[in-house]
Each structure stands twice: as C-alpha cells, then as structure tokens.
Design an enzyme around this catalytic site. Structure first.
Site, PDB file in Angstrom:
ATOM      1  N   CYS A   4       0.839  -1.198   0.000  1.00  0.00           N
ATOM      2  CA  CYS A   4       0.000   0.000   0.000  1.00  0.00           C
ATOM      3  C   CYS A   4       0.879   1.254   0.000  1.00  0.00           C
ATOM      4  O   CYS A   4       1.690   1.468   0.902  1.00  0.00           O
ATOM      5  CB  CYS A   4      -0.923  -0.008   1.221  1.00  0.00           C
ATOM      6  N   CYS A   7       0.360   3.410   3.139  1.00  0.00           N
ATOM      7  CA  CYS A   7       0.959   2.782   4.326  1.00  0.00           C
ATOM      8  C   CYS A   7       2.466   3.031   4.329  1.00  0.00           C
ATOM      9  O   CYS A   7       3.055   3.310   5.381  1.00  0.00           O
ATOM     10  CB  CYS A   7       0.675   1.282   4.359  1.00  0.00           C
ATOM     11  N   ASP A  30      -0.490  16.640  -2.112  1.00  0.00           N
ATOM     12  CA  ASP A  30      -0.684  15.728  -3.237  1.00  0.00           C
ATOM     13  C   ASP A  30       0.417  15.971  -4.268  1.00  0.00           C
ATOM     14  O   ASP A  30       0.758  17.119  -4.555  1.00  0.00           O
ATOM     15  CB  ASP A  30      -2.062  15.965  -3.861  1.00  0.00           C
ATOM     16  N   HIS A  46      -4.176   1.124   8.243  1.00  0.00           N
ATOM     17  CA  HIS A  46      -4.727   0.820   6.922  1.00  0.00           C
ATOM     18  C   HIS A  46      -6.223   0.534   7.003  1.00  0.00           C
ATOM     19  O   HIS A  46      -6.665  -0.330   7.747  1.00  0.00           O
ATOM     20  CB  HIS A  46      -4.022  -0.377   6.285  1.00  0.00           C
ATOM     21  N   ASN A  96     -13.008   9.550  -2.266  1.00  0.00           N
ATOM     22  CA  ASN A  96     -13.373   8.613  -3.332  1.00  0.00           C
ATOM     23  C   ASN A  96     -13.429   7.210  -2.736  1.00  0.00           C
ATOM     24  O   ASN A  96     -12.535   6.830  -1.980  1.00  0.00           O
ATOM     25  CB  ASN A  96     -12.330   8.627  -4.458  1.00  0.00           C
ATOM     26  N   GLY A 102     -13.998   6.517  -8.215  1.00  0.00           N
ATOM     27  CA  GLY A 102     -12.754   7.145  -8.646  1.00  0.00           C
ATOM     28  C   GLY A 102     -11.571   6.899  -7.732  1.00  0.00           C
ATOM     29  O   GLY A 102     -10.544   7.563  -7.867  1.00  0.00           O
ATOM     30  N   HIS A 107      -6.374   2.968   0.150  1.00  0.00           N
ATOM     31  CA  HIS A 107      -6.126   3.322   1.552  1.00  0.00           C
ATOM     32  C   HIS A 107      -6.981   4.566   1.737  1.00  0.00           C
ATOM     33  O   HIS A 107      -6.810   5.549   0.997  1.00  0.00           O
ATOM     34  CB  HIS A 107      -4.644   3.627   1.763  1.00  0.00           C
ATOM     35  N   HIS A 109      -8.485   7.942   2.156  1.00  0.00           N
ATOM     36  CA  HIS A 109      -7.858   9.259   2.159  1.00  0.00           C
ATOM     37  C   HIS A 109      -8.882  10.325   1.811  1.00  0.00           C
ATOM     38  O   HIS A 109      -9.792  10.097   1.027  1.00  0.00           O
ATOM     39  CB  HIS A 109      -6.645   9.336   1.223  1.00  0.00           C
ATOM     40  N   HIS A 111      -9.318  14.129   0.373  1.00  0.00           N
ATOM     41  CA  HIS A 111      -8.694  15.219  -0.379  1.00  0.00           C
ATOM     42  C   HIS A 111      -9.231  16.544   0.148  1.00  0.00           C
ATOM     43  O   HIS A 111     -10.429  16.684   0.382  1.00  0.00           O
ATOM     44  CB  HIS A 111      -9.064  15.151  -1.871  1.00  0.00           C
TER      45      HIS A 111
END
Length: 123
Positions: A4, A7, A30, A46, A96, A102, A107, A109, A111
């Site tokens: 991952c 991770c 990003d 995770h 997402n 998308g 993992h 996350h 945005h």
C-alpha cells in the site's frame, strides 16, 4: 498492507511533503495537485475504503474531518467573512470510494482542495 502506497508513506518508507502528523493521522501535499492547495489526509492505520469503516471508526473519521478547517486556515483557504457577512475563500473535501467512485489508492484518504479557482477539471 504490504504494497500500500499510503501505508509506506505513513511508515516513512516513501518521502512526502508532510504538513501534519499525530498518532492517528498524516496529512501531506498531493504530488499531482488539482488545485493551488491540494492536501491528502490519511489514517496511519490501513483502511481500504470508506465502506470498510465501522461504527468504531467514527472518532477517526471525525478527527480527519475536524483537521481540514485547521489545515485550510494554515494554507490560506479557510472560509472567512467580509464586514457585511459575505463569505469568501473556502475549500472542498472529497473521499473517493471504490472503482466507480474514482478511488485509485486503496487506503482511505480525504482530499482537501482550496485556493483560487478554476481548479483543474473545473470551469
């Protein structure tokens, strides 16, 4: 997870531009930003998708969301109000989940997008 990407970032095996870290979360820039400010907030533990969260993850999810306004203020895109009460500035949050949602990295996350518009892919 052994392979991952996030991770490995959380474990400091892959470098990132970290902007926040505590015992549960990591936030970083990003590498392919879609807005002037584009940060990712991840749990260090995770979790593949939002759909994999259970009731016991409510505090972690709340902590992720509560961090966003603090980061927005730090990066100059918090919501502010003019003298007449008109809002300005601001940011967008997005999670997402799954292939149709998308998601590219499995993992969890969040945005955070902010800064002057238009952002990539928006008019």
């Amino acid at each position: 997870m052994e392979n991952c990407l996030f991770c490995k970032i959380a474990a400091k095996q892959i470098p990132s531009s970290v902007v926040y870290e505590d015992e549960d979360l990591l936030a970083f820039k990003d590498i392919n930003p879609a807005a002037p400010v584009h940060l990712l907030v991840i749990p260090k533990r995770h979790v593949a998708t939002l759909s994999d969260c259970a009731a016991g993850d409510a505090a972690l999810l709340g902590k992720m969301l509560a961090l966003v306004p603090k980061l927005a203020a730090e990066f100059g895109c918090a919501v502010a109000y003019d003298a007449d009460g008109t809002p300005n500035g601001g940011y967008k949050t997005l999670i997402n989940s799954g292939p149709d949602g998308g998601q590219e990295v499995y993992h969890l996350h969040l945005h955070m997008y902010g800064g002057p518009r238009p952002w990539r892919g928006q008019r």
